[in-house]
Design an enzyme around this catalytic site. Structure first.
Site, PDB file in Angstrom:
ATOM      1  N   TYR A  60       0.999  -1.178   0.024  1.00  0.00           N
ATOM      2  CA  TYR A  60       0.032   0.081   0.157  1.00  0.00           C
ATOM      3  C   TYR A  60       0.721   1.407   0.134  1.00  0.00           C
ATOM      4  O   TYR A  60       2.040   1.220   0.444  1.00  0.00           O
ATOM      5  CB  TYR A  60      -0.987   0.080   0.971  1.00  0.00           C
ATOM      6  CG  TYR A  60      -0.172   0.276   2.426  1.00  0.00           C
ATOM      7  CD1 TYR A  60      -0.116   1.656   2.965  1.00  0.00           C
ATOM      8  CD2 TYR A  60       0.277  -0.691   3.177  1.00  0.00           C
ATOM      9  CE1 TYR A  60       0.342   1.794   4.227  1.00  0.00           C
ATOM     10  CE2 TYR A  60       0.704  -0.551   4.464  1.00  0.00           C
ATOM     11  CZ  TYR A  60       0.725   0.730   5.000  1.00  0.00           C
ATOM     12  OH  TYR A  60       1.376   1.209   6.258  1.00  0.00           O
ATOM     13  N   CYS A  61       0.298   2.244  -0.479  1.00  0.00           N
ATOM     14  CA  CYS A  61       0.728   3.611  -0.442  1.00  0.00           C
ATOM     15  C   CYS A  61      -0.257   4.554  -0.100  1.00  0.00           C
ATOM     16  O   CYS A  61      -1.170   4.289   0.796  1.00  0.00           O
ATOM     17  CB  CYS A  61       1.456   4.054  -1.879  1.00  0.00           C
ATOM     18  SG  CYS A  61       0.336   4.170  -3.186  1.00  0.00           S
ATOM     19  N   GLN A  62       0.157   5.811  -0.249  1.00  0.00           N
ATOM     20  CA  GLN A  62      -1.143   6.928   0.247  1.00  0.00           C
ATOM     21  C   GLN A  62      -2.172   6.847  -0.574  1.00  0.00           C
ATOM     22  O   GLN A  62      -3.457   6.849   0.248  1.00  0.00           O
ATOM     23  CB  GLN A  62      -0.491   8.219  -0.087  1.00  0.00           C
ATOM     24  CG  GLN A  62      -1.149   9.480   0.877  1.00  0.00           C
ATOM     25  CD  GLN A  62      -0.992   9.122   2.156  1.00  0.00           C
ATOM     26  OE1 GLN A  62      -0.301   8.431   2.855  1.00  0.00           O
ATOM     27  NE2 GLN A  62      -2.089   9.672   3.163  1.00  0.00           N
ATOM     28  N   GLY A  64      -2.445   4.582  -3.934  1.00  0.00           N
ATOM     29  CA  GLY A  64      -2.559   3.435  -4.897  1.00  0.00           C
ATOM     30  C   GLY A  64      -1.599   3.618  -6.022  1.00  0.00           C
ATOM     31  O   GLY A  64      -1.373   2.535  -6.758  1.00  0.00           O
ATOM     32  N   PHE A  89      -3.495   4.306   1.842  1.00  0.00           N
ATOM     33  CA  PHE A  89      -3.648   4.426   3.205  1.00  0.00           C
ATOM     34  C   PHE A  89      -4.571   5.446   3.693  1.00  0.00           C
ATOM     35  O   PHE A  89      -5.094   5.279   4.764  1.00  0.00           O
ATOM     36  CB  PHE A  89      -2.156   4.781   3.713  1.00  0.00           C
ATOM     37  CG  PHE A  89      -2.044   5.210   5.243  1.00  0.00           C
ATOM     38  CD1 PHE A  89      -2.141   4.238   6.132  1.00  0.00           C
ATOM     39  CD2 PHE A  89      -1.709   6.385   5.707  1.00  0.00           C
ATOM     40  CE1 PHE A  89      -2.008   3.937   7.726  1.00  0.00           C
ATOM     41  CE2 PHE A  89      -1.802   6.335   7.058  1.00  0.00           C
ATOM     42  CZ  PHE A  89      -1.864   5.509   8.016  1.00  0.00           C
TER      43      PHE A  89
END
Length: 99
Positions: A60-62, A64, A89
């Protein structure tokens, strides 16, 4: 190549997987999913050997974008069990940890 999972699906599987936060360290320190390891997408190429190919990888990132790119890089290097969190996130409502 990469399966995008809803938060419920992601929660159901990430404890049995390698949970990787591909955001930068300052973002990770500001808050991350409990149990995640920080391997920024900018360092993934050099740190790929830290990931096992025989266990699922949950990314995951902020939002996608970076996790999608990270998943493509992993796929090119022989990883097949790759998942990412839909919405990243910023949409996560589960347990988090921050420094």
């Amino acid at each position: 190549m990469v399966k995008t999972l809803s938060q419920e699906e992601f929660k159901a599987g990430y404890r049995k997987a390698q949970l990787i936060d591909v955001r930068e360290p300052n973002e990770f320190d500001g808050g991350h999913i409990l149990g995640a390891r920080n391997i920024p997408s900018t360092q993934l190429k050099m740190r790929m050997k830290e990931l096992r190919k025989d266990k699922p990888v949950y990314l995951y990132c902020q939002s996608g974008m970076r996790s999608t790119r990270a998943a493509q890089m992993l796929y090119k290097n022989g990883y097949r069990d790759i998942y990412q969190l839909d919405g990243g996130f910023k949409k996560w409502t589960g347990k988090i940890k921050s420094k």
